[in-house]
Design a protein around this motif. Sequence first.
Motif, PDB file in Angstrom:
ATOM      1  N   ASN A 364       0.829  -1.193   0.000  1.00 51.93           N
ATOM      2  CA  ASN A 364       0.000   0.000   0.000  1.00 51.93           C
ATOM      3  C   ASN A 364       0.869   1.250   0.000  1.00 51.93           C
ATOM      4  O   ASN A 364       0.659   2.185  -0.777  1.00 51.93           O
ATOM      5  N   ARG A 365       1.885   1.247   0.874  1.00 49.43           N
ATOM      6  CA  ARG A 365       2.783   2.411   0.968  1.00 49.43           C
ATOM      7  C   ARG A 365       3.577   2.588  -0.326  1.00 49.43           C
ATOM      8  O   ARG A 365       3.771   3.708  -0.789  1.00 49.43           O
ATOM      9  N   ALA A 366       4.025   1.478  -0.918  1.00 52.56           N
ATOM     10  CA  ALA A 366       4.803   1.569  -2.157  1.00 52.56           C
ATOM     11  C   ALA A 366       3.975   2.177  -3.282  1.00 52.56           C
ATOM     12  O   ALA A 366       4.470   3.025  -4.045  1.00 52.56           O
ATOM     13  N   LEU A 367       2.720   1.770  -3.415  1.00 58.68           N
ATOM     14  CA  LEU A 367       1.860   2.355  -4.436  1.00 58.68           C
ATOM     15  C   LEU A 367       1.618   3.833  -4.171  1.00 58.68           C
ATOM     16  O   LEU A 367       1.646   4.652  -5.096  1.00 58.68           O
ATOM     17  N   ALA A 368       1.387   4.185  -2.912  1.00 57.67           N
ATOM     18  CA  ALA A 368       1.156   5.593  -2.561  1.00 57.67           C
ATOM     19  C   ALA A 368       2.377   6.439  -2.883  1.00 57.67           C
ATOM     20  O   ALA A 368       2.264   7.551  -3.433  1.00 57.67           O
ATOM     21  N   GLU A 369       3.567   5.941  -2.576  1.00 54.90           N
ATOM     22  CA  GLU A 369       4.792   6.703  -2.839  1.00 54.90           C
ATOM     23  C   GLU A 369       5.072   6.790  -4.337  1.00 54.90           C
ATOM     24  O   GLU A 369       5.614   7.790  -4.819  1.00 54.90           O
ATOM     25  N   THR A 370       4.676   5.777  -5.076  1.00 54.01           N
ATOM     26  CA  THR A 370       4.906   5.794  -6.522  1.00 54.01           C
ATOM     27  C   THR A 370       4.039   6.828  -7.219  1.00 54.01           C
ATOM     28  O   THR A 370       4.527   7.632  -8.017  1.00 54.01           O
ATOM     29  N   ILE A 371       2.746   6.857  -6.923  1.00 50.59           N
ATOM     30  CA  ILE A 371       1.861   7.763  -7.645  1.00 50.59           C
ATOM     31  C   ILE A 371       2.002   9.205  -7.186  1.00 50.59           C
ATOM     32  O   ILE A 371       1.600  10.131  -7.904  1.00 50.59           O
ATOM     33  N   THR A 372       2.576   9.441  -6.001  1.00 53.08           N
ATOM     34  CA  THR A 372       2.811  10.806  -5.536  1.00 53.08           C
ATOM     35  C   THR A 372       4.246  11.260  -5.775  1.00 53.08           C
ATOM     36  O   THR A 372       4.622  12.366  -5.397  1.00 53.08           O
ATOM     37  N   ALA A 373       5.063  10.398  -6.393  1.00 56.81           N
ATOM     38  CA  ALA A 373       6.476  10.687  -6.691  1.00 56.81           C
ATOM     39  C   ALA A 373       7.328  10.812  -5.443  1.00 56.81           C
ATOM     40  O   ALA A 373       8.439  11.342  -5.505  1.00 56.81           O
ATOM     41  N   LEU A 374       6.855  10.311  -4.326  1.00 63.34           N
ATOM     42  CA  LEU A 374       7.690  10.293  -3.123  1.00 63.34           C
ATOM     43  C   LEU A 374       8.860   9.329  -3.278  1.00 63.34           C
ATOM     44  O   LEU A 374       9.829   9.401  -2.516  1.00 63.34           O
ATOM     45  N   ASP A 375       8.775   8.440  -4.255  1.00 57.16           N
ATOM     46  CA  ASP A 375       9.876   7.504  -4.490  1.00 57.16           C
ATOM     47  C   ASP A 375      10.913   8.069  -5.457  1.00 57.16           C
ATOM     48  O   ASP A 375      11.831   7.353  -5.878  1.00 57.16           O
ATOM     49  N   THR A 376      10.797   9.359  -5.799  1.00 62.92           N
ATOM     50  CA  THR A 376      11.738   9.975  -6.738  1.00 62.92           C
ATOM     51  C   THR A 376      13.170   9.848  -6.231  1.00 62.92           C
ATOM     52  O   THR A 376      13.484  10.252  -5.109  1.00 62.92           O
ATOM     53  N   ARG A 377      14.021   9.288  -7.075  1.00 58.53           N
ATOM     54  CA  ARG A 377      15.427   9.124  -6.725  1.00 58.53           C
ATOM     55  C   ARG A 377      16.271   9.401  -7.971  1.00 58.53           C
ATOM     56  O   ARG A 377      16.212   8.655  -8.936  1.00 58.53           O
ATOM     57  N   TYR A 378      17.018  10.484  -7.924  1.00 58.15           N
ATOM     58  CA  TYR A 378      17.868  10.862  -9.046  1.00 58.15           C
ATOM     59  C   TYR A 378      19.222  10.170  -8.944  1.00 58.15           C
ATOM     60  O   TYR A 378      19.714   9.900  -7.845  1.00 58.15           O
ATOM     61  N   GLU A 379      19.816   9.897 -10.106  1.00 55.84           N
ATOM     62  CA  GLU A 379      21.122   9.241 -10.122  1.00 55.84           C
ATOM     63  C   GLU A 379      22.197  10.207  -9.644  1.00 55.84           C
ATOM     64  O   GLU A 379      22.262  11.357 -10.089  1.00 55.84           O
ATOM     65  N   MET A 380      23.042   9.743  -8.734  1.00 58.97           N
ATOM     66  CA  MET A 380      24.098  10.572  -8.169  1.00 58.97           C
ATOM     67  C   MET A 380      25.470   9.960  -8.451  1.00 58.97           C
ATOM     68  O   MET A 380      25.614   8.741  -8.568  1.00 58.97           O
ATOM     69  N   ARG A 381      26.474  10.832  -8.550  1.00 58.43           N
ATOM     70  CA  ARG A 381      27.847  10.394  -8.737  1.00 58.43           C
ATOM     71  C   ARG A 381      28.709  11.083  -7.703  1.00 58.43           C
ATOM     72  O   ARG A 381      28.662  12.309  -7.582  1.00 58.43           O
ATOM     73  N   PRO A 382      29.523  10.357  -6.967  1.00 58.43           N
ATOM     74  CA  PRO A 382      29.618   8.894  -6.932  1.00 58.43           C
ATOM     75  C   PRO A 382      28.375   8.292  -6.287  1.00 58.43           C
ATOM     76  O   PRO A 382      27.708   8.933  -5.494  1.00 58.43           O
ATOM     77  N   GLY A 383      28.079   7.063  -6.638  1.00 61.80           N
ATOM     78  CA  GLY A 383      26.871   6.432  -6.144  1.00 61.80           C
ATOM     79  C   GLY A 383      27.117   5.525  -4.957  1.00 61.80           C
ATOM     80  O   GLY A 383      28.245   5.198  -4.617  1.00 61.80           O
ATOM     81  N   SER A 384      26.039   5.132  -4.324  1.00 59.66           N
ATOM     82  CA  SER A 384      26.089   4.153  -3.244  1.00 59.66           C
ATOM     83  C   SER A 384      24.687   3.593  -3.082  1.00 59.66           C
ATOM     84  O   SER A 384      23.741   4.054  -3.713  1.00 59.66           O
ATOM     85  N   ASP A 385      24.543   2.595  -2.229  1.00 60.01           N
ATOM     86  CA  ASP A 385      23.228   1.994  -2.040  1.00 60.01           C
ATOM     87  C   ASP A 385      22.509   2.572  -0.825  1.00 60.01           C
ATOM     88  O   ASP A 385      21.480   2.043  -0.407  1.00 60.01           O
ATOM     89  N   HIS A 386      23.039   3.658  -0.263  1.00 61.91           N
ATOM     90  CA  HIS A 386      22.369   4.255   0.888  1.00 61.91           C
ATOM     91  C   HIS A 386      20.984   4.752   0.471  1.00 61.91           C
ATOM     92  O   HIS A 386      20.830   5.389  -0.568  1.00 61.91           O
ATOM     93  N   PRO A 387      19.938   4.467   1.247  1.00 64.70           N
ATOM     94  CA  PRO A 387      18.577   4.808   0.822  1.00 64.70           C
ATOM     95  C   PRO A 387      18.319   6.304   0.679  1.00 64.70           C
ATOM     96  O   PRO A 387      17.340   6.697   0.029  1.00 64.70           O
TER      97      PRO A 387
END
Length: 518
Positions: A364-387
């Motif tokens: 439920n939370r994943a769908l809510a974050e997806t349609i509201t763009a709360l899951d927006t994550r831009y690619e960063m350099r240097p990268g890491s897997d930190h949330p």
Amino acid sequence: MTDVLIVGAGPAGLLLASELRIAGVDTVVVERHAQRPDFCRGFNLNARALDLLARRGLAERLVSEGWQVPHAAFSGLPVTLTLAGAHTDHPYSLGIPQTRVEEVLEAHALDLGADIRRGHELRALEQDSESVTATVSTGDGEYRLRAAYLVGCDGGRSTVRKQAGIDFPGTEATRFTLLGDVELADPEALPFGTTTGPGGTVFVIPRPGYVRVLTSDRQPPADKDTPVTLDLLQTAVDDALGRHVELRAARWLTRFGNAARQASEYVRGRVVLAGDAAHIHPPAGAIGVNVALDDAFNLGWKLAATVRGTAPAHLLDSYHAERHTAGAHVLANTRAQMLLGEADDRLGPITDLLTRIAGHPAGNRALAETITALDTRYEMRPGSDHPWLGRLAPDLALTTDDGRTHLAELLASGRGVLLDLTGTSAIRESAAGWADRVDLVTATCPDHPELHAILLRPDGHTAWLRTTGHDGHDGHDHADGLHQALQHWHGPAAGGLGRTPTPSRSLNTTRWACAPEH
């Protein structure tokens, strides 16, 4: 002459004007309408938009005036998507008229010195390698305005996009909906929400002193721009319900379709697109104004740095890379919602699957974050897997010797922020060459003992961070990673530029501590 000319004084144009002015960029906004429309297109700010506006101190006033709904708007599923526990500082949708949002944004832009010209319409534009020249029409004639950059925030039929020759591929509308802001002669004759009749459905939304009525336009005219009349809406409502419900006193009547299009380029030379000029999509999820604000917030600091000559060569192109991808996601999820709402037995298994997923808290939370763009994550350099990397950093509560504050307040100036949680000189020395563009804040934060330092872009997204791993050693990055991130997003250190940029203000070095409750 001006630094930036913005065409369109809607939410995207007004917020962008503020973002440019906060960085000291001369900005002119032209708007073809002499006055703001007396009707309201939308009534929803989502959690993502509120989080962004809070980074400039603009959310609190709107929140105090609106009404909070603790879920995200979603069409086509018989479930409610809750925002409780979502990654946001504002776990709700805010009901507030778009007209009021525009009033607040315009006042803010004017306070910062933006030149907003209503009743001025763009007629043509020409660009070369150094500038864009616009021909602008007013009631008294025409004039020409030359700008380093021109941004089209002028809606789905954007003159800027057409004049710049930017393609707008996508799908034509196949279904149309009639919308009317009207009064019901008998308020008891039609309840709020969805009413299904023998000929279709009618959706009614309560508004102060009137209702918004929506129903299918089963026989749209060949020319989709043909004005909608009260008689046409009345007939459509009666046909859907199989009975007469009298509508009167129309305030606004319009027609919209389910077309989905996206500009092939958000940046072409010195012409840039944002908001509906860059993308149109079905209205499912009430996402439109929110995406426009997101575009403007991403673009503002990048365009300002480009105009001021401090930006790395790729910075403005990163606006297209980040927001074109985000726009494609919006088109996909709004089209999916429209499909789910269709009476098609073939979609039953998909609806059932998504309904069951939404029945689980995490789903439920994943769908809510997806349609509201709360899951927006831009690619960063240097990268890491930190949330946190690439995402909007949470609004940490902080305290100084003078009192409490929040991380969002550190971003109110529109500059980058480097938060040092170690108190050592290493971070300060590493970032000294970017003091004209990035504020250094020294802090301690017991609630996040694993976090050593975090670099925030001016839009609040995490560009770099350093943490302690489980073994006590640095878990994600080293000091050279900070240099890479600073150079990637803010250009070379001051000593490495051909000329030293004029600092907009001096390095802000302050000691902070997390509030006691953290």
